[in-house]
Motif scaffolding. Structure first.
Motif, PDB file in Angstrom:
ATOM      1  N   THR A   2      -0.047   8.656   7.636  1.00  0.00           N
ATOM      2  CA  THR A   2       0.251   9.759   6.725  1.00  0.00           C
ATOM      3  C   THR A   2       0.425   9.241   5.304  1.00  0.00           C
ATOM      4  O   THR A   2      -0.094   9.820   4.345  1.00  0.00           O
TER       5      THR A   2
ATOM      6  N   THR B  43       9.728   5.054   6.450  1.00  0.00           N
ATOM      7  CA  THR B  43       9.065   4.451   7.608  1.00  0.00           C
ATOM      8  C   THR B  43       9.548   3.020   7.815  1.00  0.00           C
ATOM      9  O   THR B  43       9.689   2.571   8.956  1.00  0.00           O
TER      10      THR B  43
ATOM     11  N   VAL C 140       7.691   8.299   1.930  1.00  0.00           N
ATOM     12  CA  VAL C 140       7.292   8.141   3.334  1.00  0.00           C
ATOM     13  C   VAL C 140       7.295   6.665   3.713  1.00  0.00           C
ATOM     14  O   VAL C 140       7.785   6.283   4.782  1.00  0.00           O
TER      15      VAL C 140
ATOM     16  N   PRO D 146       3.440   7.636  10.741  1.00  0.00           N
ATOM     17  CA  PRO D 146       3.961   7.739   9.370  1.00  0.00           C
ATOM     18  C   PRO D 146       3.166   6.882   8.377  1.00  0.00           C
ATOM     19  O   PRO D 146       2.921   7.314   7.249  1.00  0.00           O
ATOM     20  N   TYR D 147       2.744   5.692   8.795  1.00  0.00           N
ATOM     21  CA  TYR D 147       1.947   4.870   7.887  1.00  0.00           C
ATOM     22  C   TYR D 147       0.571   5.484   7.633  1.00  0.00           C
ATOM     23  O   TYR D 147       0.057   5.432   6.511  1.00  0.00           O
TER      24      TYR D 147
ATOM     25  N   THR E 264       5.893   3.750  14.106  1.00  0.00           N
ATOM     26  CA  THR E 264       5.591   3.772  12.682  1.00  0.00           C
ATOM     27  C   THR E 264       4.107   3.982  12.371  1.00  0.00           C
ATOM     28  O   THR E 264       3.741   4.116  11.205  1.00  0.00           O
TER      29      THR E 264
END
Length: 178
Positions: free
Chosen positions: A56, A35, A31, A53-54, A50
């Motif tokens: 996550t 990202t 990930v 995603p970060y 982003t």
């Protein structure tokens, strides 16, 4: 008062649980890597593409480290569960369901492939109420599809079911609006 000669047995390493934690840590790395490839425009002042995603990735890292720590302490399963044999037939139905979704999503569309996967996974978990599983899977798959397709504008695999429903929805909205 009697003193027993039993000493506390140190917990042994739980290898399957450790592998799950390490695998999840590898997913967090994937990930992060993907990202970093997302182009970020300088127009974003604070929240860009982003951020989630970060977040996550951070959640995956924390969870994987907790799982690895639990594995080093002997695992999270009680000893009785560790001695329970694996039900390979049930596992096979779950794996077949996941593979069926992977293979059928392109030709049949998201909804049909998801319903088939849902029914097979339910069967693997012991459900023998096929009609209920089909209806539940259909409701969940349609909600997911229209949530992504209509609300977010993301095409996740329109097929026969989705195309027919889109025609009905378009016809209904055109009669209301026109």
């Amino acid at each position: 008062m009697s003193i027993t000669d039993q000493q506390a047995v140190p917990p042994r390493l739980a290898v399957p649980e450790l592998l799950i934690g390490v695998g999840l840590l590898a997913c967090a790395g994937a990930v992060a890597w993907q990202t970093l490839a997302i182009p970020v425009s300088p127009l974003y002042s604070k929240v860009g593409p982003t951020v989630f995603p970060y977040l996550t990735m951070v959640g995956l890292v924390v969870l994987s480290l907790l799982l690895i720590l639990a594995a080093l302490r002997g695992g999270w399963q009680p000893e009785e569960e560790k001695e329970t044999p694996t039900d390979w037939k049930a596992m096979g139905f779950v794996v077949i369901g996941l593979l069926a979704n992977l293979v059928l999503i392109q030709p049949l569309g998201f909804t049909a492939a998801s319903v088939i996967m849902f029914v097979l996974v339910c069967y693997g978990f012991g459900s023998r109420h096929t009609l209920r599983d089909v209806l539940t899977g259909l409701v969940l798959a349609l909600a997911a599809y229209f949530g992504f397709a209509k609300a977010l504008g993301v095409n996740i695999g329109a097929g026969i079911v989705e195309n027919q429903l889109n025609m009905v929805i378009d016809a209904f909205t055109s009669t209301l609006g026109g």
